[in-house]
Design a protein around this motif. Structure first.
Motif, PDB file in Angstrom:
ATOM      1  N   UNK A   1       0.814  -1.213   0.000  1.00  0.00           N
ATOM      2  CA  UNK A   1       0.000   0.000   0.000  1.00  0.00           C
ATOM      3  C   UNK A   1       0.851   1.267   0.000  1.00  0.00           C
ATOM      4  N   UNK A   2       2.007   1.236   0.689  1.00  0.00           N
ATOM      5  CA  UNK A   2       2.931   2.368   0.615  1.00  0.00           C
ATOM      6  C   UNK A   2       3.408   2.567  -0.819  1.00  0.00           C
ATOM      7  N   UNK A   3       3.706   1.462  -1.504  1.00  0.00           N
ATOM      8  CA  UNK A   3       4.159   1.529  -2.896  1.00  0.00           C
ATOM      9  C   UNK A   3       3.069   2.093  -3.799  1.00  0.00           C
ATOM     10  N   UNK A   4       1.821   1.676  -3.580  1.00  0.00           N
ATOM     11  CA  UNK A   4       0.716   2.211  -4.378  1.00  0.00           C
ATOM     12  C   UNK A   4       0.580   3.717  -4.197  1.00  0.00           C
ATOM     13  N   UNK A   5       0.756   4.185  -2.962  1.00  0.00           N
ATOM     14  CA  UNK A   5       0.717   5.625  -2.717  1.00  0.00           C
ATOM     15  C   UNK A   5       1.771   6.335  -3.560  1.00  0.00           C
ATOM     16  N   UNK A   6       2.973   5.769  -3.596  1.00  0.00           N
ATOM     17  CA  UNK A   6       4.070   6.396  -4.338  1.00  0.00           C
ATOM     18  C   UNK A   6       3.824   6.381  -5.839  1.00  0.00           C
ATOM     19  N   UNK A   7       3.371   5.259  -6.368  1.00  0.00           N
ATOM     20  CA  UNK A   7       3.215   5.100  -7.812  1.00  0.00           C
ATOM     21  C   UNK A   7       2.026   5.896  -8.334  1.00  0.00           C
TER      22      UNK A   7
END
Length: 191
Positions: free
Chosen positions: A82-88
């Motif tokens: 979910x952190x990665x989705x926020x970034x992408x």
């Protein structure tokens, strides 16, 4: 004391790769922008305490509450995902309106001392002497502190466009780490 330079170097490099503080720079800058201030000392000390404590009592705590290491790692993979989705995608999933600092959550945990780091510590404990792992943790915390403290300077160096590109690239890398952590541990849930 069993201090072994080779073990220290190996454990330091493994933890450096898992903590990935360099790859977390876009997240840290984004959190600093949202909250206005990150307490570098507090985040570093809390991360060190969490990691060193988990090194000695982590597996026992997980067993006590009925959670195996694989379940813990899969949960950590979801947080990283979910952190990665926020970034992408440039969206915000993590909301904490009452917090005035992001020092403990999500920086100290789960960004620095997250499930990936915890499971890595348990793996290192099986191979290396505890003193060497503690030294490796402290070396990584010094680097974490330096990155947290200089996040505003790093932001100025990168500019808004550079930061956006790095955020998306490292978002994909973080997503890949989450998928790898999930894949490596999901089989253990069904055994």
């Amino acid at each position: 004391m069993n201090i072994d330079f080779r073990e220290i170097v190996t454990a330091t490099m493994v933890l450096f790769a898992v903590i990935d503080i360099v790859g977390s720079i876009p997240i840290i800058i984004d959190l600093r922008t949202r909250f206005g201030h990150i307490q570098s000392e507090k985040a570093s000390i809390v991360s060190a305490v969490i990691m060193i404590s988990f090194l000695f009592v982590g597996e026992e705590i997980l067993k006590l509450i009925g959670i195996d290491v694989n379940s813990f790692a899969v949960a950590g993979a979801f947080v990283l995902f979910f952190l990665a989705l926020e970034m992408i995608l440039g969206i915000r999933l993590y909301r904490d309106e009452e917090a005035n600092s992001a020092s403990i959550v999500p920086i100290a945990f789960p960004l620095i001392a997250g499930a990936g780091t915890m499971t890595t510590l348990l793996s290192l404990r099986a191979e290396f002497h505890s003193i060497n792992i503690i030294i490796a943790i402290l070396l990584n915390i010094i680097l974490v502190y330096a990155v947290l403290k200089s996040s505003s300077k790093i932001e100025k160096m990168l500019s808004k466009n550079g930061l956006s590109i790095i955020r998306k690239v490292f978002g994909v890398v973080l997503l890949a780490i989450a998928v790898k952590l999930f894949a490596a541990n999901v089989k253990g849930l069904f055994v």
